[in-house]
Write an enzyme that holds these catalytic residues in place. Structure first.
Site, short mmCIF file in Angstrom:
data_model
loop_
_atom_site.label_atom_id
_atom_site.label_comp_id
_atom_site.label_asym_id
_atom_site.label_seq_id
_atom_site.Cartn_x
_atom_site.Cartn_y
_atom_site.Cartn_z
N TRP A 194 10.75 4.62 -26.71
CA TRP A 194 10.00 4.83 -27.95
C TRP A 194 10.21 3.69 -28.94
CZ3 TRP A 194 5.94 7.42 -27.41
CH2 TRP A 194 5.89 8.55 -26.59
N ASP B 84 12.76 6.82 -36.53
CA ASP B 84 11.87 7.70 -35.76
C ASP B 84 12.72 8.85 -35.25
OD1 ASP B 84 10.35 9.02 -33.93
OD2 ASP B 84 9.93 7.30 -32.64
N LYS C 149 8.34 18.42 -30.94
CA LYS C 149 9.63 18.51 -30.26
C LYS C 149 10.43 19.66 -30.88
CE LYS C 149 8.13 14.74 -28.35
NZ LYS C 149 8.39 13.41 -28.80
#
Ligand SMILES: *Cc1c(COP(=O)(O)O)cnc(C)c1O
Length: 358
Positions: A101, A170, A194
């Site tokens: 990511w 993030d 999530k």
């Protein structure tokens, strides 16, 4: 029938929350319509939106000098929104590369500003997170971006970097897993699917002073300050996802808040890692100090058995254990909505599988 769901995202949501949503689905609070069928500017919906925001502020103990935004576009949209807003003065920023990511964040930011990748673990297959004490921060960096929990590799920072530049995180796969000192960050973003609720919603927590440094010459839809002025209703927000996130925040509060989840999450993760470490059939190769408490990847001694493992797991009501296609193997995502019992069931199955095939 609902089963143990280890999906990395969209991920499990507490059944209590789903039941409550179900009971309100056809008609919301005597409004004569479902919550998804009413104006986002209506009185009824405004209180839903306000309450979700204030509950999140309460749970995370977000200080007054921070704004909380409910946006769209996922964490991926933040990969470009961040450099568009804050890269315009020095035209460069520092990034840490610790997994898939952060790599994507770097690729997107590189189209907008000069990215200095000041630390990376890519040479060691992202098996650890480069210690922040070794980061050499650039004088001209507008900010430093990192990913505290790499969802795919299961690599985490358990300490907040202490640096002299605006810090941006993030936090998609780790937000609300434990208390967080928001003061240490200039901006935190997280896709909801999530640990918060359904996909379609992105939470941004941003220092108001930092926000005012943002580039004024970009389209409104990209501008944090503009979203703030319109209270996250610059255009129609994802009303249903926002409403459901609010339900999850209430569930977190009623369960005992982030202290409770911290204890639970650490208990779940350490049980699973301990089992893996004590077995010669399963392995996890992440440095022990950087192991994620949310995403636990593991390999079988013989990957020819992967398919069998997954299909037998499903027969045992254990879903979505397949690792990300880029790394292979298995991954158990054990966010807040996964109770300890689910992890114990997984371990029982893994033990049994090992005794049959190991
Ligand atoms: C899932 C995830 C993303 C991508 O989120 P989208 O909402 O699909 O854009 C980005 N970063 C991290 C750490 C993630 O876990």
């Amino acid at each position: 029938m609902r089963k143990w769901n280890f999906c990395a995202g969209p991920a499990a949501i507490s059944e209590d929350v789903l039941q409550e949503v179900k009971s309100e689905l056809l008609e919301f609070k005597n409004s004569g319509a479902s919550v998804m069928e009413i104006s986002h500017r209506s009185e009824v919906y405004s209180s839903v939106a306000r309450e979700a925001k204030s509950d999140l502020i309460e749970i995370l103990n977000i200080p007054d000098n921070y704004e909380v935004l409910f946006l769209q576009g996922g964490a991926t949209h933040q990969f470009s929104m961040v450099p568009y807003n804050f890269g315009h003065n020095t035209k460069e920023a520092d990034y840490i590369l610790s997994g898939t990511w952060s790599k994507k964040a770097i690729a997107e930011a590189s189209k907008i500003i000069k990215v200095n990748t000041i630390a990376t673990s890519e040479g060691k297959s992202f098996s650890y997170a480069p210690d922040y004490k070794d980061w050499s921060i650039s004088d001209n960096a507008a900010y430093v971006h990192y990913c505290p929990n790499e969802t795919i590799q299961g690599v985490a920072y358990h300490e907040i970097p202490n640096i002299n530049k605006p810090l941006i995180a993030d936090a998609s796969s780790v937000i609300l897993s434990e208390p967080l000192d928001v003061n240490k960050f200039s901006l935190i973003y997280a896709g909801a699917q999530k640990n918060i609720g359904p996909a379609g919603l992105t939470i941004v927590i941003i220092d108001r002073d930092f926000m005012e440094y943002g580039n004024p010459n970009i389209p409104n839809i990209l501008k944090y300050s503009e979203h703030s002025l319109s209270e996250s209703m610059l255009n129609t927000p994802p009303t249903f996802a926002w409403y459901m996130a609010g339900k999850v925040f209430k569930w977190i509060k009623d369960s005992g808040g982030l202290d409770y989840f911290k204890t639970q999450n650490h208990k779940k993760a350490s049980k699973l890692y301990e089992f893996i470490d004590n077995s010669s059939f399963y392995s996890n190769n992440v440095d022990s100090v950087n192991r994620s408490i949310m995403n636990v990847p593991f390999l079988l001694a013989n990957d020819d058995l992967d398919k069998t493992f997954l299909s037998e797991a499903e027969d045992n009501e254990l879903l979505n254990l397949k690792g990300h296609r880029s790394v292979g193997g298995m991954r158990a995502s054990i966010y807040n909505a996964m109770p300890l019992e689910g992890v114990e069931e997984l371990i029982k199955f893994m033990e049994h599988f090992e005794s049959s095939y190991g």
